[in-house]
Design a protein around this motif. Sequence first.
Motif, PDB file in Angstrom:
ATOM      1  N   ALA A   1      63.559  62.170  97.857  1.00  0.00           N
ATOM      2  CA  ALA A   1      62.386  62.347  97.005  1.00  0.00           C
ATOM      3  C   ALA A   1      62.838  62.415  95.553  1.00  0.00           C
ATOM      4  N   PRO A   2      61.916  62.252  94.608  1.00  0.00           N
ATOM      5  CA  PRO A   2      62.290  62.459  93.198  1.00  0.00           C
ATOM      6  C   PRO A   2      62.665  63.915  92.962  1.00  0.00           C
ATOM      7  N   ALA A   3      63.606  64.144  92.078  1.00  0.00           N
ATOM      8  CA  ALA A   3      63.966  65.516  91.720  1.00  0.00           C
ATOM      9  C   ALA A   3      62.805  66.195  91.020  1.00  0.00           C
ATOM     10  N   SER A   4      62.600  67.476  91.333  1.00  0.00           N
ATOM     11  CA  SER A   4      61.493  68.206  90.702  1.00  0.00           C
ATOM     12  C   SER A   4      61.781  68.508  89.238  1.00  0.00           C
ATOM     13  N   ASP A   5      63.060  68.660  88.909  1.00  0.00           N
ATOM     14  CA  ASP A   5      63.491  68.885  87.527  1.00  0.00           C
ATOM     15  C   ASP A   5      64.968  68.547  87.455  1.00  0.00           C
ATOM     16  N   ASP A   6      65.567  68.731  86.290  1.00  0.00           N
ATOM     17  CA  ASP A   6      66.959  68.342  86.108  1.00  0.00           C
ATOM     18  C   ASP A   6      67.924  69.215  86.902  1.00  0.00           C
ATOM     19  N   ALA A   7      67.476  70.382  87.359  1.00  0.00           N
ATOM     20  CA  ALA A   7      68.353  71.274  88.123  1.00  0.00           C
ATOM     21  C   ALA A   7      68.231  71.050  89.625  1.00  0.00           C
ATOM     22  N   ASP A   8      67.369  70.161  90.056  1.00  0.00           N
ATOM     23  CA  ASP A   8      67.119  69.931  91.481  1.00  0.00           C
ATOM     24  C   ASP A   8      68.155  68.956  92.029  1.00  0.00           C
ATOM     25  N   ASN A   9      69.044  69.454  92.882  1.00  0.00           N
ATOM     26  CA  ASN A   9      70.097  68.618  93.458  1.00  0.00           C
ATOM     27  C   ASN A   9      69.956  68.438  94.963  1.00  0.00           C
ATOM     28  N   GLY A  10      68.785  68.772  95.498  1.00  0.00           N
ATOM     29  CA  GLY A  10      68.567  68.533  96.914  1.00  0.00           C
ATOM     30  C   GLY A  10      68.439  69.810  97.712  1.00  0.00           C
ATOM     31  N   GLY A  11      68.107  69.646  99.010  1.00  0.00           N
ATOM     32  CA  GLY A  11      67.871  70.782  99.879  1.00  0.00           C
ATOM     33  C   GLY A  11      66.449  71.286  99.742  1.00  0.00           C
ATOM     34  N   SER A  12      66.220  72.517 100.180  1.00  0.00           N
ATOM     35  CA  SER A  12      64.920  73.183 100.020  1.00  0.00           C
ATOM     36  C   SER A  12      63.759  72.292 100.446  1.00  0.00           C
ATOM     37  N   PRO A  13      63.563  72.063 101.760  1.00  0.00           N
ATOM     38  CA  PRO A  13      62.510  71.158 102.206  1.00  0.00           C
ATOM     39  C   PRO A  13      61.112  71.610 101.833  1.00  0.00           C
ATOM     40  N   GLY A  14      60.893  72.903 101.554  1.00  0.00           N
ATOM     41  CA  GLY A  14      59.564  73.373 101.195  1.00  0.00           C
ATOM     42  C   GLY A  14      59.244  73.253  99.728  1.00  0.00           C
ATOM     43  N   LYS A  15      60.171  72.755  98.940  1.00  0.00           N
ATOM     44  CA  LYS A  15      59.982  72.676  97.492  1.00  0.00           C
ATOM     45  C   LYS A  15      59.086  71.502  97.113  1.00  0.00           C
ATOM     46  N   GLU A  16      58.162  71.752  96.198  1.00  0.00           N
ATOM     47  CA  GLU A  16      57.289  70.684  95.721  1.00  0.00           C
ATOM     48  C   GLU A  16      58.087  69.718  94.845  1.00  0.00           C
ATOM     49  N   ARG A  17      57.947  68.423  95.120  1.00  0.00           N
ATOM     50  CA  ARG A  17      58.650  67.419  94.329  1.00  0.00           C
ATOM     51  C   ARG A  17      57.662  66.327  93.900  1.00  0.00           C
ATOM     52  N   PRO A  18      56.775  66.671  92.976  1.00  0.00           N
ATOM     53  CA  PRO A  18      55.814  65.674  92.495  1.00  0.00           C
ATOM     54  C   PRO A  18      56.524  64.620  91.653  1.00  0.00           C
ATOM     55  N   GLY A  19      55.909  63.467  91.541  1.00  0.00           N
ATOM     56  CA  GLY A  19      56.488  62.432  90.715  1.00  0.00           C
ATOM     57  C   GLY A  19      56.518  62.852  89.254  1.00  0.00           C
ATOM     58  N   ARG A  20      57.499  62.384  88.512  1.00  0.00           N
ATOM     59  CA  ARG A  20      57.592  62.688  87.082  1.00  0.00           C
ATOM     60  C   ARG A  20      58.231  61.510  86.380  1.00  0.00           C
ATOM     61  N   LEU A  21      57.961  61.389  85.107  1.00  0.00           N
ATOM     62  CA  LEU A  21      58.521  60.306  84.320  1.00  0.00           C
ATOM     63  C   LEU A  21      59.831  60.747  83.688  1.00  0.00           C
ATOM     64  N   THR A  22      60.712  59.781  83.507  1.00  0.00           N
ATOM     65  CA  THR A  22      62.041  60.111  83.004  1.00  0.00           C
ATOM     66  C   THR A  22      62.614  58.942  82.201  1.00  0.00           C
ATOM     67  N   LEU A  23      63.564  59.264  81.337  1.00  0.00           N
ATOM     68  CA  LEU A  23      64.340  58.230  80.657  1.00  0.00           C
ATOM     69  C   LEU A  23      65.415  57.650  81.568  1.00  0.00           C
ATOM     70  N   GLY A  24      65.815  58.454  82.570  1.00  0.00           N
ATOM     71  CA  GLY A  24      66.854  58.010  83.495  1.00  0.00           C
ATOM     72  C   GLY A  24      68.263  58.312  83.030  1.00  0.00           C
ATOM     73  N   ALA A  25      68.470  58.553  81.749  1.00  0.00           N
ATOM     74  CA  ALA A  25      69.805  58.814  81.219  1.00  0.00           C
ATOM     75  C   ALA A  25      70.186  60.277  81.436  1.00  0.00           C
ATOM     76  N   ARG A  26      71.484  60.516  81.524  1.00  0.00           N
ATOM     77  CA  ARG A  26      71.979  61.890  81.546  1.00  0.00           C
ATOM     78  C   ARG A  26      72.167  62.328  80.099  1.00  0.00           C
ATOM     79  N   LEU A  27      71.515  63.438  79.733  1.00  0.00           N
ATOM     80  CA  LEU A  27      71.450  63.862  78.335  1.00  0.00           C
ATOM     81  C   LEU A  27      72.028  65.260  78.162  1.00  0.00           C
ATOM     82  N   SER A  28      72.452  65.546  76.939  1.00  0.00           N
ATOM     83  CA  SER A  28      72.811  66.911  76.545  1.00  0.00           C
ATOM     84  C   SER A  28      72.303  67.131  75.132  1.00  0.00           C
ATOM     85  N   GLU A  29      72.017  68.376  74.816  1.00  0.00           N
ATOM     86  CA  GLU A  29      71.516  68.678  73.480  1.00  0.00           C
ATOM     87  C   GLU A  29      72.686  68.985  72.561  1.00  0.00           C
ATOM     88  N   GLN A  30      72.671  68.380  71.401  1.00  0.00           N
ATOM     89  CA  GLN A  30      73.784  68.564  70.460  1.00  0.00           C
ATOM     90  C   GLN A  30      73.226  68.592  69.042  1.00  0.00           C
TER      91      GLN A  30
END
Length: 586
Positions: free
Chosen positions: A465-494
Motif C-alpha cells: 500500500a502507499p505509505a501513510s507518511d514518511d515514517a511509515d516503513n510497513g507492518g501494522s495491518p490496521g493502520k490507515e493508508r490513504p492515498g497521498r501525493l508526493t514528489l517521490g524524491a528523498r528529501l532533507s531540510e537544510q
Amino acid sequence: MTAAIHYRISPADLQRHLFDVTLTISEPDADGQQLWLPAWIPGSYLIRDFAKHLQWLNAEDDDANPIAISKLGKARWQLAPCDGPVTVRYQIYAWDLSVRGAHLDETHGFFNGTSLCLAVAGQEDQAVAVTLEAPAQAPHWQVATGLPRNGTEPWQFGDYCAENYDALIDYPVEMGDFEVVTFTAKGIPHHLVLTGHHYGDKNRLARDLAAICETQLDFFGGPEPFDEYWFLTMVTADSYGGLEHRNSTALMIPRFGLNGSDYMDFMALCSHEYFHNWNVKRIKPAAFLPYQLEKESHSIQLWAYEGITSYFDDLMLHRAGLLDAQGYLDRLAKTFTRVQRGSGRLLQSLADSSFDAWTKFYQQDENAANAIVSYYTKGAIMALCLDLTLRLRSEHRLSLDDVMGELWQRFGQQGIGTEDHSHQQLAEELLGEPLDAFFNHALHGTEDLPARELLAAMGVSLAFAPASDDADNGGSPGKERPGRLTLGARLSEQNGALLVQAVPHGSAADKAGLAAGDTLVAIDGLRARSSQLAKLLSAIGERPVEVHAFRRDELMTFTLTPQQAASDTAVLQVTDATLLHGWLDA
C-alpha cells in the motif's frame, strides 16, 4: 603462556587519540622481517586501508641498535636483516567511532586488532602474547574483551594471548568506565558491556538476551563454539550497527535504543550478530579460508551469510518469546518494504550484489536505490522463500532449520568452507528433488521472488500500500493508508530549504528532471518547507507546477506533476493460522 611474538598495547594519549604499540619478535626472518597490516576487517567488505592511521614506525635489535625499514607498499614494510630478537615500536591514530576500527578519547578506548596489530609475515600461524596497559590518565579503567586471559583477572589490564594472528584480530577490546550486565545461557556466561549514557532496563536486557541466546544455542546444538561471550556495546547519540567476532560482537546503538519503541531493533541486532557465531564465523565461504586481508576477497555467497542471518534474526525473537506472530510479521514487512522501494532489485541479482559488495553495497551513492539491491534484505526474502519452499514441498517435514543444522555439522564443525553451490546441493539432498529453478531465479535473476504465493500457502497475506507518511516503513495491518501525493524524491531540510538526497526512477521528481543535490526553494511560487509540503501537494493536486531549485549555485526551473505515492509499503498478516504448520509457532 610464552610466545615468540608479543604485543604491548598502551592508550598513550587520550586527548590526541593515540595508541602506542610495541611488537617484539623473538625469531625474525634472518633475511629481513616483513610486517603488514590488514586493508579490511572480516565481516565488513570494504578496503579501509587501516595503515593510513599509522603515525610512525621504528625498529631496533636486542642491543638497541636501529634497524632500517623500507616500505614495500601502502601497508607492508621490510626490516633490514639482523641477528636475534627485534623490537618494533609504532603509533596508531584512533578516531574512528565505529565497530570496524579504533577509537580513543577521555571517555573510553576501543580497537580491533586489524587496526592496531601489525602481522609478522611468515609467522601468522604462531601463538601470540598480548599485554594491555592501562592509560596513565585513567588508571581506574577496566577491560572487556574475549581475548583469552593469561593469568590476568577478569576485567583487568594485563596479559592476554591468542592462538595465532587470525584469532588475535578477532577479539575486539573495549576499555573504560562501562556497565556490565552478566547472564547465563545454557550455562555459558554472557556479558553485555555498555559504554555511554543510556536508559536501558538491565533486568529486562538480561532476561531477553538470555532467551535469544538460549534459543540459538538450542537451534544449532552442540558443541557450543565458545565458553564465554561478550556484547561490547557503544551507546551514542544516533549510531547503529554491529560486527561479529568469534566469541563477541562489537555493537553501536542510539541513546534511546535500549528502551521504548526502538528496543526490539537492538534485540534484533544482538540476535543477528549472535547468529553469526555459526553462520559466517564457523560456517563460511571457502574464499574466506583463510582471509586474504591485503586485498578484496570476492564471493557470491554473501546472500547466504548475511541474508539467511537477516531472516533468522527476527525469527529468533519470535521463537524466544519476545514477539508474537503478528509482531514478527510487522518486522518482516519492513524488510519487504526496504526491498520494494529500490528499483535496483530489478537490475542487480543477489549473486552480483554479493560479489560486488566491495565496490557497490559498501560504497553507496545517491543512485544506489536505483542501481543495486541489498544482499541483506533481498537475501532475507530469499531465505524466507527457501524456508517456505522446503516446508511446502516436503509437507512440513523439512525446513531451512534442517539445512542450517547440516551446514553446521558438515562444514562449520569440520572447518570446511562452502562452495557457491553448497547451499543448493544440501537443500536438494535433504528434500530429495532438484531446486535449480528456484536458485537460478532467486540468485541470478532480477525478477521479484515468489514470496506472496508462498506466504499465502502458509496462511499469511502480503499486500503493498502507499505509505501513510514518511515514517511509515510497513507492518501494522490496521493502520490507515490513504492515498497521498508526493514528489517521490528523498528529501532533507537544510538551512530552511529542502535538499534532494535521492531521486527514485519513475518518480515525479525524476520525470521533472530533478537530481540529487538540488536544493528546492519554491513549489508553485511558494517557499518549499517540509512542514507544509504534504498540505501544499494536496492543494496542488495532480497538475503540473513550476519548481525552482538551485543546482550548485545556479537557479533552475522545472515542471513537476505530483504523483500518488507508490504502493511500496508492505503489510503482512495471518489469514489462516491452521496453515502455519510450525513456521510461526515453532
